[in-house]
Design a protein around this motif. Structure first.
Motif, mmCIF file in Angstrom:
data_model
loop_
_atom_site.group_PDB
_atom_site.id
_atom_site.type_symbol
_atom_site.label_atom_id
_atom_site.label_comp_id
_atom_site.label_asym_id
_atom_site.label_seq_id
_atom_site.Cartn_x
_atom_site.Cartn_y
_atom_site.Cartn_z
ATOM 1 N N LYS A 1 12.593 -18.267 -64.395
ATOM 2 C CA LYS A 1 11.404 -19.067 -64.710
ATOM 3 C C LYS A 1 10.361 -18.218 -65.433
ATOM 4 C CE LYS A 1 11.739 -22.334 -60.829
ATOM 5 N NZ LYS A 1 11.100 -22.793 -59.562
ATOM 6 N N ILE B 1 8.259 -14.007 -52.708
ATOM 7 C CA ILE B 1 9.536 -14.521 -53.193
ATOM 8 C C ILE B 1 10.644 -13.775 -52.465
ATOM 9 C CG2 ILE B 1 11.036 -14.842 -55.188
ATOM 10 C CD1 ILE B 1 8.473 -16.508 -55.282
ATOM 11 N N LEU C 1 6.311 -9.814 -56.671
ATOM 12 C CA LEU C 1 6.870 -11.149 -56.845
ATOM 13 C C LEU C 1 6.272 -12.108 -55.814
ATOM 14 C CD1 LEU C 1 10.628 -10.408 -57.596
ATOM 15 C CD2 LEU C 1 8.685 -10.582 -59.169
ATOM 16 N N ILE C 2 5.447 -13.015 -56.312
ATOM 17 C CA ILE C 2 4.837 -14.029 -55.450
ATOM 18 C C ILE C 2 4.872 -15.370 -56.173
ATOM 19 C CG2 ILE C 2 3.310 -12.405 -54.256
ATOM 20 C CD1 ILE C 2 1.034 -13.411 -56.055
ATOM 21 N N ASP C 3 4.765 -16.428 -55.396
ATOM 22 C CA ASP C 3 4.650 -17.763 -55.967
ATOM 23 C C ASP C 3 3.251 -17.899 -56.579
ATOM 24 O OD1 ASP C 3 4.030 -20.543 -56.245
ATOM 25 O OD2 ASP C 3 5.660 -21.037 -54.881
ATOM 26 N N SER D 1 15.760 -15.776 -53.729
ATOM 27 C CA SER D 1 15.089 -16.589 -54.752
ATOM 28 C C SER D 1 14.656 -15.778 -55.970
ATOM 29 C CB SER D 1 13.856 -17.271 -54.144
ATOM 30 O OG SER D 1 14.213 -18.108 -53.070
ATOM 31 N N VAL D 2 14.868 -14.465 -55.920
ATOM 32 C CA VAL D 2 14.411 -13.610 -57.018
ATOM 33 C C VAL D 2 15.053 -13.975 -58.355
ATOM 34 C CG1 VAL D 2 14.478 -11.243 -57.922
ATOM 35 C CG2 VAL D 2 13.646 -11.680 -55.611
ATOM 36 N N HIS E 1 13.418 -17.059 -59.771
ATOM 37 C CA HIS E 1 12.021 -16.772 -60.096
ATOM 38 C C HIS E 1 11.922 -15.998 -61.412
ATOM 39 C CE1 HIS E 1 7.763 -16.186 -59.198
ATOM 40 N NE2 HIS E 1 7.901 -14.915 -59.536
ATOM 41 N N ALA F 1 12.195 -7.721 -54.495
ATOM 42 C CA ALA F 1 11.447 -8.537 -53.539
ATOM 43 C C ALA F 1 10.515 -7.687 -52.691
ATOM 44 C CB ALA F 1 12.409 -9.319 -52.650
ATOM 45 N N THR G 1 4.543 -11.481 -65.090
ATOM 46 C CA THR G 1 5.553 -10.951 -64.173
ATOM 47 C C THR G 1 6.818 -10.582 -64.941
ATOM 48 O OG1 THR G 1 4.692 -12.275 -62.345
ATOM 49 C CG2 THR G 1 6.950 -11.473 -62.140
#
Length: 232
Positions: free
Chosen positions: A199, A188, A179-181, A192-193, A196, A145, A130
């Motif tokens: 990370k 996401i 963007l996904i968990d 929270s972007v 994320h 997002a 990602t």
């Protein structure tokens, strides 16, 4: 089909085997010391790792995956995969040959198979992938997002990210969000972007650093560049 052609097919099969932690093919990492096939269809592969004490669970996964990849070839009648110069070579080589699983190979020591470990590393690969894809995008968190995979231009990085998501059973179609968990597949949210992406960037940086360290140790141990073996 000539032995050379079959040998090339064996190497191509091994190229689909990855170091589970680094998410890189064992061929380009230089972990395949040799690969050959006899006239009777017996394939023999020798693997090596950067240190004598590389984690046995990681090593087991690579040896087992190499065995499965080579054995799947129609031209191969019998497969032997040998991990050389490792403190657990005996247990790993014998266990894979007997199809004993990780627990059976390390009886009295291992308490579980390695499916959850493999999934953990795949999730890290999704995060790292990602980051690689998002680096090229200059969009606000709100826009990111909402981006779906089909919005992105074709690239090797995008194809790789799709493959890793599919391996985890995560959505990877054109209409699925970028963007996904990686654990749940949940979207996401815009708020929270930034976290994320941080990370994802840290995960990619860690993988790159560990890959560089492994290449350096392999180079020192075996006088190889760690980029695969031209002699294979």
């Amino acid at each position: 089909m000539t032995a050379a052609t079959v040998g090339s097919r064996i190497l191509a099969a091994l190229a689909r085997v990855r170091d589970p932690e680094l998410d890189e093919p064992i061929t380009t990492l230089g972990f395949v010391a040799s690969a050959s096939i006899g006239a009777d269809g017996t394939a023999e592969v020798h693997l090596r790792l950067p240190t004598y004490f590389c984690a046995p669970n990681f090593a087991y996964l690579m040896v087992a995956d190499a065995y499965d990849a080579v054995s799947a070839l129609d031209e191969v009648r019998r497969t032997t995969v040998i991990l050389d110069d490792h403190f657990a070579s005996g247990a790993i080589n014998d266990g894979v040959a007997a199809r004993s699983g990780f627990v059976g190979s390390f009886e009295g020591e291992a308490v579980d198979e390695l499916d959850s470990l493999r999934a953990d590393f795949l999730r890290k690969a999704v995060l790292a992938g990602t980051d690689t894809v998002c680096r090229r995008l200059r969009l606000s968190p709100a826009h990111l997002a909402a981006v779906v995979l089909g919005d992105l231009p074709p690239s090797e990085a995008l194809d790789r990210l799709r493959r890793r998501r599919r391996e985890l059973g995560l959505p990877a179609g054109d209409d699925d969000l970028l963007l996904i968990d990686p654990l749940t597949g949940a979207p996401i949210g815009a708020d929270s972007v930034p976290l994320h992406l941080r990370k994802a960037r840290l995960t990619r940086t860690s993988l790159d650093a560990n890959t560089g360290i492994c290449r350096g140790m392999l180079r020192h141990r075996y006088s190889t560049d760690g980029e695969g073996e031209e002699a294979l």
